[in-house]
Design an enzyme around this catalytic site. Structure first.
Site, short mmCIF file in Angstrom:
data_model
loop_
_atom_site.label_atom_id
_atom_site.label_comp_id
_atom_site.label_asym_id
_atom_site.label_seq_id
_atom_site.Cartn_x
_atom_site.Cartn_y
_atom_site.Cartn_z
CG HIS A 202 -2.16 -0.76 1.06
ND1 HIS A 202 -2.98 -1.03 0.77
CD2 HIS A 202 -1.99 -2.29 1.21
CE1 HIS A 202 -4.04 -1.80 0.18
NE2 HIS A 202 -2.90 -2.66 1.20
CG HIS B 121 -0.67 -12.86 5.81
ND1 HIS B 121 0.38 -12.09 6.09
CD2 HIS B 121 -1.58 -12.87 5.17
CE1 HIS B 121 0.08 -11.56 4.46
NE2 HIS B 121 -1.30 -12.02 4.40
CG ASP C 239 -6.48 -13.22 -5.27
OD1 ASP C 239 -7.00 -13.45 -6.68
OD2 ASP C 239 -5.42 -12.21 -4.89
#
Length: 418
Positions: free
Chosen positions: A17, A104, A352
Site C-alpha cells: 500500500h 501471514h 484472492d
C-alpha cells in the site's frame, strides 16, 4: 534480499500500500527493441480484478519505463520501471495493529526487523511480484528472439481437482516393475503443445475445459464460505539451449527451485517426473540418448525434465510449483494479540480465494529471469573460451565434437537423414 541474479540482476521495490512498486533490471543486453506494451501484456495477466475468481482490488497496473532505453531500444544500462498503486485501502488492515494474522508474515517480519509495514503485508504481499513479472517479460523477449525459447505455465490443480492426466494410479500391489509411467502420454502431449492462448481461454487458466470448470466451482465454493484454497502451477520451457546451469551448488533445477519458492504462498517444487518418478524403476526412468535429425544428441524420453547433472540438455524443461491457500480470509479466526491476549480476528482486506490463476505469469516470469541469467553466464564462458587456440592436447573423448550438418529429405513420404 530484494535482488536476484548474477549477470541479469533484478531488484524489486515497494510494499502493498505504498505509492508504487517496481523493479530495476541491470544486465539487460543493449540493442533489444523494447516497449511498455511488451511488459504490459504480462502485467495484465497478473493484475487483480480479472474475474470473480480473484481479489476485487481495482488496479490498472500500468507500467512506466523510467530509464535504460531510448527510442525503444535498450542501452545496456539499468532499466527502471514502476507501477503506481491506485486502489489503496490501508484502513482495511487496522486489525493487524493488534493481531498477527494467522499464517501471514506480520509476526515474522516484526521479529526480523523490529518494525513492519502497517498494512497489507508489506513486502510479503503478492503486490511485490509486479516487479518480477515486468523484469521477466524483458528476459523472456530476449530469450525468444535470441534462441526461440518459449515459456508457458498453466494451472494443473486446485484443491483436490487435478488435471486427469497428472493423476496416474499406481498398482495397488506396489510392484515397481509394473508401475505405470510417471506422467501419462496425454499429459506429455499437453506439455509439448499447450499455448498461452489456450491457457487464457479459461478463467482458471487450466487448458482442460472440463477440469477448468470443476476448478472454477471449487474456487467459488471457497469464496462463498469466506475461505480459500490452494493449487499447483505447471510450467514448460521449450527450445532451451543445452549447457545452462552452474554446478555444483547452482544447478539449473536448484536455481529454478530457489526462484519459484521465493514467490509468495509457494510450498513445494518438483521438476521432471518429480515425486512420481520415485515410483518407477531406474530402467524405466532412465532417458536413453538418441541422435536428432540435426545431428545433435537428444533423449528418447524426458523424465529428467530437460536437466541432467544440473545442466540443461536441450530437451524441454518442465516443473510444478505448489501454492498454499491464501492466508488472508474473511472468516473470524481465534488467535492471540501480539501481547498474547486471546481474541478473534476477522480480516477485512480484499484477497484472492485462490492465487493460482494469477500466479501463472509470475511463474513464467521467474523462469525467464533464471534462464536469462544462466544463458548470459554460459555465453560469457563460451566467449572467453573462443579466444583461446583450438584444443589439440586432449583425446577426442574429452572434447565436444564439431557439429555435423545433416540434411533431411523426403523418401516415400517420410523425412529421413542423409
Amino acid at each position: 534480499m530484494s535482488t536476484y541474479g548474477t549477470l541479469f540482476r533484478v531488484t524489486t521495490f515497494g510494499e502493498s500500500h505504498c505509492a508504487s512498486v517496481g523493479a530495476i533490471i541491470d544486465g539487460c543486453p543493449p540493442g533489444l527493441e523494447l516497449s511498455a506494451d511488451d511488459i504490459q501484456v504480462q502485467l495484465n495477466r497478473r493484475r487483480p480484478g480479472q474475474s470473480d475468481l480473484t481479489t476485487p482490488r481495482n488496479e490498472k497496473d500500468a507500467v512506466q519505463l523510467q530509464s535504460g532505453l531510448e527510442r525503444g531500444v535498450t542501452l545496456g544500462t539499468p532499466i527502471a520501471l514502476l507501477v503506481r498503486n491506485e486502489d489503496q485501502r490501508p484502513h482495511d488492515y487496522s486489525e493487524t495493529d493488534l493481531f498477527p494474522r494467522p499464517s501471514h508474515a506480520d509476526y515474522t517480519y516484526l521479529e526480523k526487523y523490529g518494525v513492519k509495514a502497517s498494512s497489507g503485508g508489506g513486502r510479503s504481499s503478492a503486490r511485490e511480484t509486479i516487479g518480477r513479472v515486468a523484469a521477466g517479460a524483458i528476459a523472456e523477449k530476449y530469450l525468444r528472439i535470441a534462441h526461440g525459447v518459449e515459456i508457458v505455465a498453466f494451472v494443473s490443480s486446485v484443491g483436490k481437482v487435478h488435471l486427469p492426466t497428472t493423476a496416474v494410479a499406481v498398482d495397488a500391489d506396489g510392484d515397481d516393475d509394473d508401475a505405470p509411467e510417471p506422467l501419462s502420454p496425454d499429459f506429455r502431449a499437453l506439455l509439448a503443445n499447450v499455448s498461452r492462448e489456450e491457457v487464457d481461454k479459461q478463467l482458471t487458466r487450466c487448458p482442460h475445459p472440463e477440469t477448468a470448470e470443476r476448478m472454477k466451482q471449487r474456487i467459488m465454493r471457497a469464496k462463498s464460505a469466506s475461505d480459500s484454497i490452494g493449487g499447483t502451477v505447471t510450467c514448460i520451457v521449450r527450445r532451451l539451449p543445452p549447457g545452462l546451469g552452474e554446478p555444483v551448488f547452482d544447478k539449473l533445477e536448484a536455481l529454478l527451485a530457489h526462484a519459484m519458492l521465493s514467490i509468495p504462498a509457494t510450498k513445494g517444487f518438483e521438476i521432471g517426473s518429480g515425486f512420481r518418478g520415485t515410483e518407477v524403476s531406474g530402467s524405466a526412468h532412465n532417458d536413453a540418448f538418441v541422435r536428432r535429425r540435426d545431428g545433435s544428441l537428444g533423449t528418447a524420453t524426458n523424465w529428467s525434465g530437460g536437466i541432467q547433472g544440473g545442466i540443461s540438455n536441450g530437451e524441454d524443461v518442465y516443473f510444478r510449483v505448489a501454492f498454499k491457500p491464501p492466508a488472508t480470509i474473511s472468516q473470524a479466526q481465534t488467535t492471540v494479540q501480539y501481547d498474547g491476549t486471546p481474541g478473534t480476528l476477522a480480516a477485512r482486506g480484499r484477497h484472492d480465494p485462490c492465487v493460482v490463476p494469477r500466479a501463472v505469469p509470475i511463474v513464467e516470469a521467474m523462469a525467464a529471469i533464471v534462464l536469462m541469467d544462466a544463458l548470459l553466464m554460459q555465453k560469457a564462458r563460451q566467449a572467453a573460451a573462443s579466444l583461446l587456440p583450438p584444443i589439440t592436447t586432449l583425446p577426442p573423448t574429452m572434447v565436444l565434437p564439431p557439429k555435423v550438418n545433416v540434411v533431411a529429405r523426403r523418401v516415400n513420404g517420410d523425412d529421413v537423414d542423409v
